[in-house]
Scaffold this active site. Structure first.
Site, PDB file in Angstrom:
ATOM      1  N   LYS A 135     -11.500  11.627  11.205  1.00 33.74           N
ATOM      2  CA  LYS A 135     -10.954  10.464  11.680  1.00 33.74           C
ATOM      3  C   LYS A 135     -11.257  10.600  13.093  1.00 33.74           C
ATOM      4  O   LYS A 135     -10.725  11.598  13.872  1.00 33.74           O
ATOM      5  CB  LYS A 135      -9.546  10.435  11.336  1.00 33.74           C
ATOM      6  CG  LYS A 135      -9.327  10.119   9.865  1.00 33.74           C
ATOM      7  CD  LYS A 135      -7.843  10.341   9.267  1.00 33.74           C
ATOM      8  CE  LYS A 135      -7.554  10.067   7.924  1.00 33.74           C
ATOM      9  NZ  LYS A 135      -6.232  10.119   7.619  1.00 33.74           N
ATOM     10  N   ASP A 164      -5.511  11.486  -2.989  1.00 35.48           N
ATOM     11  CA  ASP A 164      -4.723  12.010  -1.789  1.00 35.48           C
ATOM     12  C   ASP A 164      -3.286  12.075  -1.845  1.00 35.48           C
ATOM     13  O   ASP A 164      -2.587  11.250  -2.352  1.00 35.48           O
ATOM     14  CB  ASP A 164      -4.872  10.776  -0.588  1.00 35.48           C
ATOM     15  CG  ASP A 164      -4.575  11.451   0.853  1.00 35.48           C
ATOM     16  OD1 ASP A 164      -3.813  12.434   0.958  1.00 35.48           O
ATOM     17  OD2 ASP A 164      -4.587  10.442   1.523  1.00 35.48           O
ATOM     18  N   GLU A 209     -13.849   5.978   3.727  1.00 36.87           N
ATOM     19  CA  GLU A 209     -13.034   4.790   3.316  1.00 36.87           C
ATOM     20  C   GLU A 209     -12.640   3.906   4.384  1.00 36.87           C
ATOM     21  O   GLU A 209     -11.651   3.681   4.488  1.00 36.87           O
ATOM     22  CB  GLU A 209     -11.730   5.580   2.744  1.00 36.87           C
ATOM     23  CG  GLU A 209     -11.198   6.573   3.790  1.00 36.87           C
ATOM     24  CD  GLU A 209      -9.710   7.085   3.430  1.00 36.87           C
ATOM     25  OE1 GLU A 209      -8.976   6.232   3.192  1.00 36.87           O
ATOM     26  OE2 GLU A 209      -9.549   8.276   3.053  1.00 36.87           O
ATOM     27  N   HIS A 261       0.837  -1.207  -0.061  1.00 36.11           N
ATOM     28  CA  HIS A 261      -0.165   0.196   0.061  1.00 36.11           C
ATOM     29  C   HIS A 261       0.788   1.387   0.022  1.00 36.11           C
ATOM     30  O   HIS A 261       1.644   1.486   0.938  1.00 36.11           O
ATOM     31  CB  HIS A 261      -1.073  -0.106   1.339  1.00 36.11           C
ATOM     32  CG  HIS A 261      -1.998   0.972   1.275  1.00 36.11           C
ATOM     33  ND1 HIS A 261      -3.083   0.822   0.307  1.00 36.11           N
ATOM     34  CD2 HIS A 261      -2.244   2.144   1.904  1.00 36.11           C
ATOM     35  CE1 HIS A 261      -4.049   1.756   0.513  1.00 36.11           C
ATOM     36  NE2 HIS A 261      -3.493   2.604   1.421  1.00 36.11           N
ATOM     37  N   GLU A 297      -7.134  15.856  -1.769  1.00 34.79           N
ATOM     38  CA  GLU A 297      -7.254  15.463  -0.422  1.00 34.79           C
ATOM     39  C   GLU A 297      -5.589  16.049   0.160  1.00 34.79           C
ATOM     40  O   GLU A 297      -4.726  15.726  -0.358  1.00 34.79           O
ATOM     41  CB  GLU A 297      -7.516  14.229   0.002  1.00 34.79           C
ATOM     42  CG  GLU A 297      -7.325  13.776   1.718  1.00 34.79           C
ATOM     43  CD  GLU A 297      -7.736  12.448   2.169  1.00 34.79           C
ATOM     44  OE1 GLU A 297      -7.217  11.982   3.109  1.00 34.79           O
ATOM     45  OE2 GLU A 297      -7.943  11.714   1.199  1.00 34.79           O
ATOM     46  N   LYS A 336      -3.446   7.373  -4.130  1.00 35.43           N
ATOM     47  CA  LYS A 336      -2.429   7.852  -3.456  1.00 35.43           C
ATOM     48  C   LYS A 336      -1.221   8.295  -4.378  1.00 35.43           C
ATOM     49  O   LYS A 336      -0.987   7.663  -4.935  1.00 35.43           O
ATOM     50  CB  LYS A 336      -1.882   6.945  -2.414  1.00 35.43           C
ATOM     51  CG  LYS A 336      -2.923   6.500  -1.416  1.00 35.43           C
ATOM     52  CD  LYS A 336      -2.934   7.188  -0.366  1.00 35.43           C
ATOM     53  CE  LYS A 336      -3.754   6.706   0.954  1.00 35.43           C
ATOM     54  NZ  LYS A 336      -3.859   8.092   2.018  1.00 35.43           N
ATOM     55  N   ASP A 362      -7.092  16.686   5.832  1.00 33.37           N
ATOM     56  CA  ASP A 362      -6.970  15.537   6.461  1.00 33.37           C
ATOM     57  C   ASP A 362      -6.129  15.581   7.450  1.00 33.37           C
ATOM     58  O   ASP A 362      -6.339  15.765   8.775  1.00 33.37           O
ATOM     59  CB  ASP A 362      -6.643  14.318   5.274  1.00 33.37           C
ATOM     60  CG  ASP A 362      -6.530  13.186   6.071  1.00 33.37           C
ATOM     61  OD1 ASP A 362      -6.889  12.853   7.035  1.00 33.37           O
ATOM     62  OD2 ASP A 362      -5.927  12.118   5.494  1.00 33.37           O
ATOM     63  N   LYS A 417      -9.921   6.215  -4.730  1.00 28.61           N
ATOM     64  CA  LYS A 417      -9.153   7.342  -4.249  1.00 28.61           C
ATOM     65  C   LYS A 417      -7.579   6.748  -4.803  1.00 28.61           C
ATOM     66  O   LYS A 417      -7.517   5.613  -4.454  1.00 28.61           O
ATOM     67  CB  LYS A 417      -9.184   7.451  -2.843  1.00 28.61           C
ATOM     68  CG  LYS A 417      -8.255   8.914  -2.302  1.00 28.61           C
ATOM     69  CD  LYS A 417      -8.810   9.177  -0.975  1.00 28.61           C
ATOM     70  CE  LYS A 417      -7.775   8.546  -0.011  1.00 28.61           C
ATOM     71  NZ  LYS A 417      -8.129   9.146   1.334  1.00 28.61           N
TER      72      LYS A 417
END
Length: 369
Positions: A269, A194, A323, A18, A220, A165, A245, A163
């Protein structure tokens, strides 16, 4: 009142690397908190972070050390207090440690709502929905792999919002990667990016213009956490949604961002906010300021994920979905009954407390000794 407070580090490999601007994850370390009361109730919480100290100022190791050294003795000294009074004393005596505080508060609220035989969402004001939309993050870094992964998700009705990255490559390379995926998936599929605070303001102006022209829906955290002025200028300059974020660290920063018009969307979050109650307060500030909401994740496992879902279920406006895909990124299941993802949404349990049953034998097998 509290018989034991345990902090467990549980290591679980991810289904694929990831890749983010701040770290590449191959394994996630879940930080689980288990609080047992004298009369036999058990509450669970989670304080999972991303990439050790690559993302924020708490790590799995620091959370465990601080809970064992400071939180646990303080909690065991308190008697006859409700959750709000308990958290007030913790905040008065322990600075910072938002993730650890969130995990402790989650476990205490889990116990409290079990005592009342209510789902946790009902003591946070009441759920407005029984399921919430969940997007999937495409983060292999490889355009063809990401397209194939997205097409598979759409076909199985698991996710239809994606989304990406970006931020670890030059702006032009990142934009090319994103727009190739957008073109392949088509106009009806929502694509967001993001940047994980990787761009300078000039890079952001260039990148956001190209992404906006290419049909991307949301950007983001394009700039550094502290660069609120740049976030404000970008929000005012572009029609595309700009989402805060990492800059959003709870109700106080939510108020500052709202006051300066430095974002058009808030990624809520619970861990960044410092707790479930504080996450709800961030949602209230956004509502009053006319800012849209999005349910964020720290890539928690099922405990933190479902705690977040209880919070997000109380939001009137969840315009950009959530998410909460963290458990789907893990190769091992730690619940006796897995969370239910179907028709592009996560179902929120209706049982008391968090509404989940943790498989402690599985956790013992996976925990870091």
């Amino acid at each position: 009142m509290y018989k034991s407070i345990e902090t467990l580090l549980v290591e679980i490999p991810t289904i694929r690397p990831h890749k983010m601007a701040v770290a590449t994850m191959q394994t996630q370390t879940l930080v689980l908190i288990k609080i047992t009361t004298d009369d036999g109730f058990i509450g669970w919480g989670e304080a999972t972070t991303i990439g050790g100290l690559g993302y924020g100022d708490e790590s799995p190791e620091s959370v465990r050390t601080n809970i064992d050294t400071y939180f646990s003795p303080l909690l065991k000294s308190l008697k006859g207090l409700n959750v709000a009074q308990t958290m007030q004393i913790i905040k008065r005596n322990i600075n910072g440690n938002r993730f650890a505080k969130c995990a402790i508060q989650t476990a205490l609220l889990d116990i409290f709502s079990q005592r009342l035989n209510l789902p946790l969402s009902e003591i946070l004001g009441g759920r407005l929905r029984d399921s919430i939309p969940v997007l999937w993050v495409l983060a292999s870094g490889n355009t063809e792999k990401d397209i194939a992964e997205a097409e598979k998700m759409i076909a199985t009705k698991r996710h239809n919002i994606f989304k990406l990255k970006i931020g670890s490559r030059p702006v032009e390379a990142d934009v090319e990667h994103v727009l190739a995926i957008k073109k392949a998936l088509g106009q009806d599929i929502s694509i967001r990016v993001d940047v994980n605070r990787a761009w300078s303001e000039l890079e952001a102006i260039k990148g956001i213009q190209l992404l906006q022209d290419g049909g991307v829906d949301l950007i983001e955290q394009p700039c550094a956490i502290d660069n609120i002025d740049a976030m404000q200028r970008l929000t005012q300059k572009f029609d595309i949604a700009i989402m805060a974020d990492e800059s959003l660290m709870g109700p106080n920063s939510a108020y500052q961002l709202a006051k300066t018009n430095a974002a058009s969307v808030f990624a809520v979050k619970i861990a960044q906010s410092g707790g479930l109650v504080e996450g709800c307060e961030v949602g209230k500030i956004a509502k009053l300021a006319g800012i849209d909401l999005y349910g964020g994740t720290m890539l928690e496992g099922p405990v933190g994920t479902i705690a977040s879902a209880h919070v997000f279920s109380t939001f009137e406006n969840l315009a950009y979905g959530t998410e909460l895909f963290g458990p789907l990124l893990l190769t091992e299941e730690i619940l006796k009954t897995p969370l239910q993802y179907q028709n592009f949404e996560l179902q929120i349990p209706t049982g008391s407390g968090l509404g989940i049953e943790v498989d402690e034998d599985k956790i013992d097998h996976l925990r870091r000794q």
